[in-house]
Design an enzyme around this catalytic site. Structure first.
Site, PDB file in Angstrom:
ATOM      1  N   ILE B 218       0.828  -1.206   0.000  1.00 23.20           N
ATOM      2  CA  ILE B 218       0.000   0.000   0.000  1.00 23.20           C
ATOM      3  C   ILE B 218       0.866   1.261   0.000  1.00 23.20           C
ATOM      4  CG2 ILE B 218      -1.685   1.289   1.370  1.00 23.20           C
ATOM      5  CD1 ILE B 218      -2.937  -1.361   2.191  1.00 23.20           C
ATOM      6  N   ASP B 237      11.614   3.944   4.464  1.00 19.09           N
ATOM      7  CA  ASP B 237      11.378   2.562   4.887  1.00 19.09           C
ATOM      8  C   ASP B 237      12.618   2.067   5.625  1.00 19.09           C
ATOM      9  OD1 ASP B 237      10.201  -0.065   5.137  1.00 19.09           O
ATOM     10  OD2 ASP B 237       9.006   0.428   3.373  1.00 19.09           O
ATOM     11  N   TYR B 355      -2.485  -5.428  17.107  1.00 17.68           N
ATOM     12  CA  TYR B 355      -2.661  -4.640  15.884  1.00 17.68           C
ATOM     13  C   TYR B 355      -3.904  -3.754  16.004  1.00 17.68           C
ATOM     14  CZ  TYR B 355      -2.881  -3.784  10.808  1.00 17.68           C
ATOM     15  OH  TYR B 355      -2.908  -3.207   9.558  1.00 17.68           O
ATOM     16  N   LYS B 359      -4.110   0.275  15.714  1.00 22.76           N
ATOM     17  CA  LYS B 359      -4.826   0.909  14.612  1.00 22.76           C
ATOM     18  C   LYS B 359      -6.013   1.737  15.104  1.00 22.76           C
ATOM     19  CE  LYS B 359      -2.194  -0.265  11.231  1.00 22.76           C
ATOM     20  NZ  LYS B 359      -1.520   0.782  10.434  1.00 22.76           N
TER      21      LYS B 359
END
Lengths: 422, 449
Positions: B218, B237, B355, B359
């Protein structure tokens, strides 16, 4: 219009042992990857540069135009010219000098210097009798003559020949030559192992500190120099058997560089170009020098850089104390140690036409982020590995800090240079 | 591909699954494309907010057909591209009948990848008015589920001071193919005194946008879409991903910055990279993220901590540095921060406590930041992807993947570019009125808020 040549930065692949992770990659692939990583770091994609100069020592005939082809495979503008240049292990630094000189003379405003070598992808050639027989068969006018020519081929002629790494004039390998120097300059096994261990430890620390984050781009899934052994020690190294100099020899696989694969590049420009392209400037390329020795007559093959350094310092009115960092390529640990002893020798230095001894180096300034013993030594790449690393170290120390580079090369040659932080 | 998966995609398997009701999902309209058919505008009162906005967008509209109390409702005769309803004057339950009456013929006539867009006021007034506002949410979500062939329905609440210029980018996004995988969603547009008076194909021209996690998936798609929209990309990155990062940076003509975003000096390193180039950051897209999935009973402190640090804490640390105006190369006034939340965070997902925490935390973060940054005209928003076709989701076992993929109103997984387009909309300088919002790009996933 003369101008300063400055070092913007660099990029290299991680170096790896020959026959290892890059076994399937060619020098072309390695060089292209190093150029692409450099382009990505400095936003050069699609841009035309003044020139790219690079080379390889172990070179395939198909790579007759290695650098230009790598440019065409890279993201640089295809209108960027390029040339191949080769000076054995001095290639990367000699290419840097070439680009820096063109910038200084105002012939180009920017350029990339580099080198790539793949000992895995070394050109394999056919034997001389086979070559001659094939030539004769090719020139034959009748089928009978052709068969006669081919009939001269013997099974032993079919054995492929690996590229020669021995010195053509002496028939000795590089290691055998260095073994003579090691003995002559009385370099001890212990001192060599200490230097090798330090190379691994300082390189490991530099990786841990992220020093290479803006100097290296991974290649084929390899993110770090794979020859590096962070946990090696003088004790471990002392257990290795001698590799050169006979059973009493002091040179081992641990204190000699491994055959390596890799590629390195340096981005140079004049100050205005760097400014116009919003790029940082790490250091000025101040001066460079090349010298040679008469090794067939008995000179130390890998001590040619001593004269090169001495004359360059005299020319610039500098002494060894004027340098904050010194990079001496570790072809072998004993090369570095013999070089330092030669620097201190009044007799040796004056025999080279110098006014006196070069002097004693404060060892804390030497190869502070590791060197070839731990990083590896893809022949043509080493000079282009050292230049940006040293430029970055000097820049981190502050403006005006000076650095010296000394690289020995086959054929009894030495290439040296001075950088100064901006 | 496993044997079962091969069979499923074979001609025989396809015939069987089609007869069992698993028809091929529709191909969605994507990119900067408008619907093919007529754009129908249905004002349910005197307000001209939507009409004026469509005017700025340069769109021709026609009047709606209104359902009559006859046996067979009148039709449009041909497919229509979109129904845009101005419900900003709608405050009564009786008034909802007017909405039904324009929806019924239009839903029947809507083309593939057509659009229903309802524009309404934020809740205000008396009990009835407020409940009507909320009723619209239920209607929107249900229409979204009933629409077929890739058509979507979305609801936009606008504040009283929002102008057509403020609404421009939102209506443009919702009507265009860029919102292909945004369905059944509701978000808010506030008044921002925007002076942008037209939709641009390159709204991000010459603006520096930092994208973390840009090496692949993405993040790489975000870099490509934003570069298409004119942005100068700084791709970030981890050093180990440097090779693919360099590929993306060279492809989009940007620069690559290899760094570990969890390092203490990550924010400073990004600012320095930008400052050295003599620039300021316009937008930051925090896309870098990791998963360390395990059921909670098997989740140790390491799995817990690493996910929360990379996905949430690192983002806060970087924002603190990048939003300090005193730091050279930091975010300029009028800039944009975009986080990536996830439907896993909003709805919960088995095996992803860590996670989901991180999020949902991102959603909370942008909501918290938005008002604090308002005086610098910086917005903070998030997108929450649902099932997106990436290398990561391709590793989910086949049957589970096929179920996840189809469990939404569009019966398919979204593409990375769908997430990137939503982010591009939030980054648009014309989207100044969109602040503190979390927009799900999930095709109206069956699970989730």
């Amino acid at each position: 219009m003369n101008s300063n040549a400055v070092i913007v930065g660099g990029n290299r692949t991680p170096f790896a042992k020959a026959g290892g992770p890059y076994a399937q990659a060619s020098s072309h692939d390695l060089l292209t990857s190093a150029i692409d990583g450099l382009a990505a770091r400095y936003g050069l994609s699609g841009k035309q540069l003044g020139e790219v100069a690079a080379g390889a020592v172990l070179k395939h005939p198909r790579d007759f135009n290695l650098t230009r082809e790598a440019v065409l495979s890279s993201s640089l503008a295809p209108t960027t010219p390029a040339c191949d240049l080769q000076q054995a292990c001095g290639t990367g630094l000699e290419a840097t000098i070439y680009i820096a000189n063109k910038i200084s003379l105002g012939q180009i405003d920017s350029g990339i210097a580099g080198g790539a070598d793949s000992a895995s992808d070394a050109p394999i050639t056919v034997s001389e009798p086979l070559r001659k027989a094939l030539l004769a068969a090719n020139a034959a006018r009748s089928t009978g003559d052709r068969l006669k020519a081919l009939a001269r081929i013997r099974p032993s002629h079919l054995k492929p020949l690996a590229p020669g790494v021995n010195e053509p004039r002496t028939g000795l390998s590089m290691g055998e030559h260095q073994a003579l120097t090691t003995k002559r300059w009385e370099v001890t096994r212990e001192a060599q192992d200490e230097l090798a261990a330090a190379s691994h430890h300082t390189l490991a620390a530099a990786w841990d500190n992220g020093f290479f984050d803006d100097l290296v781009t991974p290649f084929l899934g390899v993110a770090k120099d794979s020859i590096l052994r962070p946990d090696t020690s003088v004790e471990k190294l002392s257990k290795l058997k001698p590799a050169f100099g006979g059973p009493e020899g002091t040179m081992t696989a641990g204190n000699s560089t491994a055959l390596s694969d890799g590629a390195a590049t340096v981005l140079l420009s004049n100050e205005q170009w760097a400014k116009d392209n919003h790029l940082p400037v790490l250091a000025k390329f101040v001066d460079a020098n090349v010298a040679a020795v008469d090794h067939p007559a008995g000179d130390d093959l890998l001590l040619a850089p001593v004269g090169a350094v001495g004359h360059m310092l005299e020319r610039n009115g500098l002494t060894i104390e004027d340098f904050d960092l010194v990079e001496i390529h570790e072809a072998f640990a004993s090369t570095v140690l013999a070089t330092l002893k030669a620097w201190e020798s009044e007799e040796y230095c004056t025999s080279l036409g110098l006014k006196g001894a070069i002097g004693t180096l404060d060892r804390s300034k030497l190869n502070t982020m590791g060197s070839s013993l731990a990083v590896g030594h893809p022949f043509a790449a080493t000079g282009a590995r050292i230049v940006p690393s040293l430029a970055k170290m000097l820049h981190d120390l502050g403006p005006g800090k000076r650095g010296l580079i000394s690289v020995c090369a086959a054929g009894g040659q030495g290439v040296v240079a001075i950088l100064e932080a901006v | 591909m496993g044997a079962l998966e091969k069979l499923f995609y074979s001609p025989v398997g396809h015939a069987v699954s089609t007869r069992a009701g698993l028809t091929d999902p529709p191909t969605l309209r994507r990119g900067r494309t408008w619907p093919d058919g007529t754009m129908v505008l249905a004002p349910l009162g005197a307000s001209t907010l939507v009409a004026d906005t469509l005017d700025l967008l340069g769109l021709e509209t026609s009047d709606p057909i209104v359902d009559a109390p006859a046996d067979s409702p009148p039709g449009y005769g041909s497919r229509i591209g979109a129904l845009v309803i101005d419900a900003t004057d709608l405050t009564t339950i009786v008034g909802l009948e007017d909405l039904r009456a324009v929806l019924r013929p239009a839903v029947r006539a809507l083309e593939g990848s057509g659009r229903v867009v309802i524009v309404a006021r934020e809740p205000s007034g008396n009990w009835e008015s407020k409940s009507v506002t909320r009723a619209l949410d239920g209607i929107n979500r249900t229409i979204g589920k009933e629409l077929r062939r890739g058509a979507t329905s979305n609801l936009v609440y606008v504040s009283a001071d929002a102008t057509p210029n403020d609404l421009l980018s939102t209506l443009g996004f919702v009507l265009q193919g860029r919102s292909a995988f945004v369905d059944g969603q509701t978000w808010h547009v506030g008044g921002a005194s925007s002076i942008v008076d037209a939709l641009s194909d390159q709204p991000l021209k010459d603006r520096v946008i930092v994208v973390t996690g840009a090496a692949r998936g993405i993040g790489a798609s975000i870099a490509r879409i934003l570069a298409r929209d004119g942005a100068t990309i700084v791709g970030v990155d981890i050093p180990a991903a440097g090779e693919s990062l360099a590929g993306v940076a060279n492809e989009v003509g940007g620069t690559a910055l290899q760094l570990d975003i969890t390092a203490d000096d990550a924010g400073a390193a990004i600012a320095e990279h930008v400052a050295r180039r003599g620039e300021r950051i316009y937008g930051v897209v925090h896309c870098a993220g990791i998963t360390r999935d395990k059921m909670l009973v098997n989740t140790d402190a390491e799995r817990w901590g690493s996910v929360l640090d990379v996905n949430l804490a690192a983002q806060i640390r970087m924002n603190e540095v990048l939003l300090d105006p005193a730091i050279p190369g930091s975010v300029e006034d009028g800039g944009r921060i975009v986080g990536i939340a996830s439907t896993s965070g909003l709805a919960g997902n088995k095996g992803q406590t860590n996670y989901a925490a991180s999020k949902a935390g991102v959603a909370g973060l942008v909501e918290a930041m938005a008002p604090d940054l308002a005086d610098r005209r910086i917005t903070a928003n998030a997108v929450a992807p649902g099932f997106i076709e990436t290398a990561m989701t391709a590793r989910i076992p086949f049957i589970q993947r096929e179920i996840f993929r189809r469990s939404n109103s569009l019966s398919q997984g979204g593409q990375p570019e769908d997430v990137a387009e939503a982010i591009g909309y939030l980054l648009d300088p014309a989207s100044a009125g969109v602040n503190g919002q979390v927009i799900r790009v999930c095709g109206q996933n069956l699970v989730g808020a």
